[in-house]
Design a protein around this motif. Sequence first.
Motif, PDB file in Angstrom:
ATOM      1  N   ALA A  63      11.551  30.509  14.230  1.00 45.27           N
ATOM      2  CA  ALA A  63      11.903  31.469  13.372  1.00 45.27           C
ATOM      3  C   ALA A  63      10.742  31.432  12.180  1.00 45.27           C
ATOM      4  O   ALA A  63      10.615  32.362  11.693  1.00 45.27           O
ATOM      5  N   ALA A  64      10.060  30.440  11.848  1.00 43.79           N
ATOM      6  CA  ALA A  64       8.946  30.471  11.191  1.00 43.79           C
ATOM      7  C   ALA A  64       7.805  30.944  11.842  1.00 43.79           C
ATOM      8  O   ALA A  64       6.547  30.781  11.069  1.00 43.79           O
ATOM      9  N   GLY A  65       7.578  31.382  12.866  1.00 40.15           N
ATOM     10  CA  GLY A  65       6.452  31.945  13.519  1.00 40.15           C
ATOM     11  C   GLY A  65       5.837  31.049  14.640  1.00 40.15           C
ATOM     12  O   GLY A  65       4.600  31.463  14.768  1.00 40.15           O
ATOM     13  N   ASN A  66       6.111  30.038  14.881  1.00 38.20           N
ATOM     14  CA  ASN A  66       5.402  29.172  15.752  1.00 38.20           C
ATOM     15  C   ASN A  66       6.019  29.435  17.350  1.00 38.20           C
ATOM     16  O   ASN A  66       7.182  29.494  17.402  1.00 38.20           O
ATOM     17  N   GLU A  67       5.070  28.972  18.063  1.00 41.76           N
ATOM     18  CA  GLU A  67       5.493  29.184  19.319  1.00 41.76           C
ATOM     19  C   GLU A  67       6.184  27.605  19.618  1.00 41.76           C
ATOM     20  O   GLU A  67       5.403  26.579  19.508  1.00 41.76           O
TER      21      GLU A  67
ATOM     22  N   MET B 207      22.923  29.890  11.115  1.00 43.70           N
ATOM     23  CA  MET B 207      23.723  29.020  11.949  1.00 43.70           C
ATOM     24  C   MET B 207      23.312  28.800  13.379  1.00 43.70           C
ATOM     25  O   MET B 207      23.217  27.925  13.878  1.00 43.70           O
ATOM     26  N   LYS B 208      22.847  29.902  13.695  1.00 38.98           N
ATOM     27  CA  LYS B 208      22.042  29.959  15.111  1.00 38.98           C
ATOM     28  C   LYS B 208      21.155  28.852  15.196  1.00 38.98           C
ATOM     29  O   LYS B 208      20.635  28.382  15.952  1.00 38.98           O
ATOM     30  N   LEU B 209      20.133  28.858  13.956  1.00 41.96           N
ATOM     31  CA  LEU B 209      19.177  27.878  14.008  1.00 41.96           C
ATOM     32  C   LEU B 209      19.464  26.623  13.808  1.00 41.96           C
ATOM     33  O   LEU B 209      18.937  25.636  14.052  1.00 41.96           O
ATOM     34  N   LEU B 210      20.596  26.458  13.176  1.00 44.04           N
ATOM     35  CA  LEU B 210      21.342  24.923  13.548  1.00 44.04           C
ATOM     36  C   LEU B 210      22.045  24.699  14.900  1.00 44.04           C
ATOM     37  O   LEU B 210      22.796  23.736  15.089  1.00 44.04           O
TER      38      LEU B 210
END
Length: 588
Positions: A146-150, A577-580
């Motif tokens: 989400a922070a822009g990394n692959e 929440m998806k990121l968790l």
Amino acid sequence: MEKLLREKTAHIVNNLYGINFSDLDITVNQTSKEFVGDFTVVIFPFVKIARKKPEEIGKEIGDALQKEIPEIDSYNVVKGFVNFKLKNEFWNNFLLNASSENYFSLPSTHKKIMVEYAGPNTNKPLHLGHIRNIFIGYSVSEILKAAGNEVVKVNIYNDRGIHICKSMLAYEKYSNNETPKSKGIKGDHLVGDFYVKFDQELKIQIAGLMLKGMSEEEAKKNAPLNIEVKEMLLKWEAGDAEVRARWEMMNGWVYEGFEETYQLIGCDFNKHYKESDTYLLGKNIVEEGLSKNVFYKRPDGAVCVDLTSDGLDEKVLMRSDGTSVYITQDLGTADLRYQDFEPDQMIYTVANEQDYHFKVLKLVTQKLGKKYADGINHLSYGMVDLPTGRMKSREGTVVDADDLIEEMIRTAKEQTLALGKTENFSEAEAEKLYYELGMGALKFFILKVDPRKRMIFNPEESIDFHGFTGPFIQYTYARIQSVKRKAGNNFKSSTPVVKANDSELQLLMQLYLYTNTIKEAAMNLDPALLANHIYFIAKSFNSFYAENSITQAETEELKNFRLLLSDLTGSVIKRGMKLLGIEVPERM
RNA sequence: GGUCCGGUAGCUCAGGGGAUAGAGCAACAGCCUUCUAAGCUGUGGGUCAUUGGUUCGAUUCCAAUCCGGAUCACCA
């Protein structure tokens, strides 16, 4: 806005008082709730240099900033703090921008990050420790994305070695050739049972030998099971067909069992590595180190590296008999992974009991001049303890992952039925809800705690569904969806010109800070920052909800504004929440 | 013993140089003829382990001490 405030303040202060501060020297906080304002600039640091009273400086900075930043509505000075209040337009614009599709997709960092997590042994089922590991590893991966990394998610199976042979030997001796199917249990549990069986039988043998007068040490050495298991390991290493066949069969059962649990947990991997495939590669690295004179051979033949100048010890990398140790295979695995994916960073999600090991791994790869060495990063998390201390498999105090998940879902069902929430749900819908709530409660319970800290789990007390919990947030989301349905999902993203009240502003502020939290959580590899923030968002929404009518707002404009605000809150909650790794239900 | 991590409300945890230290649980008191009460509002509860230091300011940084944990294998 905080960044802007910092930059402008630095600029102003430097001009006004002839100092040389960078924006990082300026402290900007959220205004604390007993004062009027949104953001606060702390001006104590300039007092000495400017040789003026804090109040005077505050006024000078306040005036200058108000001139330079059009979004500032007003300011007030209290002691050494300048509190800035932003204009309605600022919040209105934010609401509109954030409601647009791509507001939350952060720019690419052009970095590829590998995250290793899970890492179970193939001789027993997953337990609470693995659960924490998996939740953290999965969530950190998603946050990094989400922070822009692959992100490349990988797993490592510790699938060979003496401990694996123990369950194999016990199976050979004490089984009736039962299979997971014939016994009707998961493969990892079946294998785990034989691992336990080995230990029990070994204890009996040792006790017997000690009765015959042996010392404990002697008894351990001479216990037939211990001798046999070593023989089995040698056979395995020699590629003995029968042993290898049993190994393949039993590991196969375990992988099937693990796969089932992964699915239940909802985690995934781009690739699974097995130590049986990589432990030999490590030996090539050892050779490489010898030829580069980074390692040396002791007279007894063991290959070592001297890390005393780095504050560590001399470390053995290959046994005198030429077999590899733990670190050897990790060297091989790291090398293989770099060949496979060429990540800029390799994050290892492993408990803090292995801090030393990863220091060694990083140092050794650095000494070898490996390109990936500096990118090795140990995400060292604290272990989950019971109130009585560490979980011990031998004392049967290990909290089994499958059991725990099942219990969570059962509890979710009980509580939901008690509230009569699912009366008009279909069977499938209801089961899905119990699952989402049970897993949500468990995941949030684990992830809201700073990964680095050890945490305590009390099996006597069931995990809560009220307050600072996953279900609280899920409930908030469901509530929002319900309101939207009541309003016929009928609201426009047109420019709302509304003077937000306190509870609305509080909510807007929390939503505004969300992307900051993502960046910070990614930087610190800390899902707890995100979990805490989502909780504040949900809490802010519930206060707002209690104080204001949304569908019955005084004007159409206000109604639209509140619906838009609710909708944004819902989408941020869902996204976060998806990121968790937690799903949110449309109804509950 | 060396090294590393931790000690904040009865319990589980936030806060990691800034204003009167926060949540949840537990306890107590209110709030459902109004959008979901798994909710909201309020009350009580603290020597931020101890002692020194650094400074305008320390729960936060530094040092020492005490307590808890981890680690220092030709185990993984």
